[in-house]
Structure formats: structure tokens, C-alpha cells
Design a protein around this motif. Structure first.
Motif, mmCIF file in Angstrom:
data_model
loop_
_atom_site.group_PDB
_atom_site.id
_atom_site.type_symbol
_atom_site.label_atom_id
_atom_site.label_comp_id
_atom_site.label_asym_id
_atom_site.label_seq_id
_atom_site.Cartn_x
_atom_site.Cartn_y
_atom_site.Cartn_z
ATOM 1 N N LEU A 31 4.006 7.480 -11.190
ATOM 2 C CA LEU A 31 2.667 7.131 -10.715
ATOM 3 C C LEU A 31 2.089 6.032 -11.603
ATOM 4 C CD1 LEU A 31 1.154 10.630 -9.870
ATOM 5 C CD2 LEU A 31 2.340 9.009 -8.374
ATOM 6 N N LEU A 36 -5.701 4.431 -5.651
ATOM 7 C CA LEU A 36 -5.252 5.561 -4.838
ATOM 8 C C LEU A 36 -4.992 5.125 -3.408
ATOM 9 C CD1 LEU A 36 -7.545 8.548 -5.928
ATOM 10 C CD2 LEU A 36 -5.056 8.462 -6.044
ATOM 11 N N GLN A 39 -1.510 3.473 -2.789
ATOM 12 C CA GLN A 39 -0.295 4.241 -3.022
ATOM 13 C C GLN A 39 0.257 4.825 -1.720
ATOM 14 O OE1 GLN A 39 1.543 5.170 -6.104
ATOM 15 N NE2 GLN A 39 2.903 5.617 -4.382
ATOM 16 N N ARG A 40 1.558 4.711 -1.534
ATOM 17 C CA ARG A 40 2.225 5.412 -0.428
ATOM 18 C C ARG A 40 2.600 6.811 -0.915
ATOM 19 N NH1 ARG A 40 7.631 6.497 1.562
ATOM 20 N NH2 ARG A 40 7.733 6.398 3.840
ATOM 21 N N TRP A 41 2.142 7.820 -0.171
ATOM 22 C CA TRP A 41 2.439 9.213 -0.472
ATOM 23 C C TRP A 41 3.216 9.823 0.689
ATOM 24 C CZ3 TRP A 41 0.516 11.071 -5.139
ATOM 25 C CH2 TRP A 41 -0.563 10.370 -5.713
ATOM 26 N N GLU A 67 -0.764 6.090 3.691
ATOM 27 C CA GLU A 67 -0.638 4.727 3.156
ATOM 28 C C GLU A 67 -1.859 3.928 3.573
ATOM 29 O OE1 GLU A 67 3.042 1.691 2.365
ATOM 30 O OE2 GLU A 67 3.019 2.756 4.274
ATOM 31 N N SER A 122 8.683 6.944 -3.225
ATOM 32 C CA SER A 122 7.298 7.415 -3.222
ATOM 33 C C SER A 122 7.151 8.792 -3.853
ATOM 34 C CB SER A 122 6.777 7.479 -1.790
ATOM 35 O OG SER A 122 6.802 6.203 -1.171
ATOM 36 N N SER A 215 -6.911 5.976 -9.697
ATOM 37 C CA SER A 215 -5.494 5.641 -9.593
ATOM 38 C C SER A 215 -4.661 6.913 -9.506
ATOM 39 C CB SER A 215 -5.043 4.827 -10.805
ATOM 40 O OG SER A 215 -5.001 5.640 -11.967
ATOM 41 N N PRO A 216 -3.456 6.813 -8.965
ATOM 42 C CA PRO A 216 -2.567 7.980 -8.950
ATOM 43 C C PRO A 216 -2.296 8.524 -10.355
ATOM 44 C CG PRO A 216 -1.754 6.308 -7.442
ATOM 45 C CD PRO A 216 -2.873 5.681 -8.219
#
Length: 235
Positions: A31, A36, A39-41, A67, A122, A215-216
Motif C-alpha cells: 500500500l 484512496l 487505489q484499485r482494490w 477503482e 492489487s 491514503s491506503p
């Protein structure tokens, strides 16, 4: 030597094409400090033959992608795995995966290769993530000789962290979706549960940004701080 290549040993039973696909899987990324929203989750849910971490098997995989701050419905994954030597427990009465569906499922090797290609590099989100992480990791090791090293965040931990006023700790997915009045259709089905978890995650990400967790990496750090406080001895 590339460490991740070393962690992907050849497994007897994989054909040449499958071995090539295994070697081509991207390395997971930690990460980072980006937003946030950027980020691709991959939001994951598994249905299993039971709850025994060492004996039961993954029966189906459902996943959706978050995403650009939204659920990307063009990126969805669903597979039922073919199992011939699995004793089905009472859970099949809940998730509805009977013997006929499992007998008609995909080859586990192909299904798991497809899923890890879908995940790419991811991080993953799941509700009660340690269970899914363990079961997926064991399935990957048994079928592919692959060591799962992707970051997992547990939505069941994120929810009370970011919404302490809800005061519903130790709650299940239904409790949180009801708390936020989310309209959830089918439940106890891998794809449907993954979608419900993704919808809940978007609300939680919004709450995180309101709390200046942008942020992640910052989200992961805040979650780790909470866990350390919970585990600290009380004098």
C-alpha cells in the motif's frame, strides 16, 4: 534471484501453459501514499465447504473491483470450483452450492490462475479477511504451489475504526449493511457478498477521508495502531 519467482515453485500436475501463466502473475504491491480514490482494490468473498481452516476447501470465489472511487461493474469475477473429494458441511444449506453445482464447476487450477490474474498486483478487501486470506492462501498453495503475499485489509475492522459512534463492534456484515441502510439483494453468495462488502467499503473510505486518512498506507497504519492498542496489556 527474484524472491517472488523463488516462492512460485513448479508444481507437478500443471501443464506448460499453466506453468507459464503462474510465472507471469504480477508481484503484489505494498500500500502506498497515493489517494484512496486512486487505489484499485479487489473485494473478495469466498464460499467454503465449512469453517475448518485446515480441512475445508474453497468452493466458490466472488470478487468486484473498486477503482476511481467507485465499484467498476466491468470488472467482476465469479467461479465455482470443481471438487470431487470434498465432504459438504451444513454451510451448503446457506450458500446453496449443492453437489451438482460443484460437480459442474471449473478446474481449481484454472479458476485460481484466472482469479490471481484478475487480482493482479492489487490489495484485497474482505469482511473477516483473515478467514478468506487463509483459505485462499491454502488453496493457492495446494493447487498452484503459489505463496499468497498480497495485502489484505479487514472491512470488519475498518468499520468500527472509522465509525466508532455506531457502537456495533464484533458485528457481522448484515449488521453494518443494516446500519447504513444498504439495499442488499441476495446474501450468502460469493458475488453478492463481495458486492455488499464493496458498497460498505466505499462508505468507509468516505469516512476515512473525512478523518484526514487520505491514503491506503495511512489507513493501514491507523488500523494497525488500533490493533496494537487493543492487544496492549491493561494494568
Amino acid at each position: 534471484m527474484n524472491l517472488f519467482r523463488w516462492l512460485r515453485p513448479s508444481r507437478p500436475g500443471l501443464n506448460a501453459t499453466q506453468q507459464t501463466r503462474l510465472q507471469q502473475l504480477p508481484e503484489p504491491q505494498p500500500l502506498g501514499e497515493g489517494s484512496l480514490r486512486a487505489q484499485r482494490w479487489v473485494v473478495l468473498d469466498l464460499e467454503t465447504s465449512g469453517l475448518n481452516l485446515n480441512r475445508d476447501q474453497v468452493l466458490s470465489i466472488g470478487a468486484v473491483v473498486i477503482e476511481d472511487g467507485a465499484i467498476d461493474f466491468s470488472q467482476q469475477f465469479e467461479r465455482t470450483l470443481h471438487r470431487t473429494d470434498t465432504k459438504l458441511g451444513p454451510s451448503v444449506l446457506i450458500h446453496g452450492l449443492g453437489p451438482s453445482a460443484i460437480a459442474a464447476g471449473c478446474d481449481p487450477v484454472e479458476a485460481l490462475l484466472d482469479f490471481m490474474a484478475f487480482v493482479g498486483d492489487s490489495p484485497l478487501l474482505a469482511f473477516h479477511a483473515p478467514f478468506d486470506q487463509h483459505m485462499l492462501g491454502r488453496a493457492l498453495k495446494d493447487s498452484l504451489g503459489y505463496r499468497l503475499a498480497h495485502t489484505f485489509l479487514d472491512v470488519a475492522d475498518l468499520a468500527p475504526l472509522l465509525c466508532p459512534q455506531a457502537n456495533i463492534r464484533e458485528a457481522g456484515l448484515d449488521d453494518w449493511t443494516n446500519h447504513f441502510n444498504l439495499q442488499v439483494g441476495e446474501r450468502h453468495h460469493a458475488s453478492a457478498d463481495a458486492l455488499a462488502t464493496a458498497e460498505l467499503s466505499l462508505i468507509l473510505f468516505s469516512r476515512a477521508r473525512q478523518q484526514h486518512i487520505d491514503s491506503p498506507l495511512a489507513l493501514q497504519q491507523r488500523l494497525n495502531q488500533r490493533k496494537r492498542r487493543q492487544q496492549a496489556p491493561v494494568f
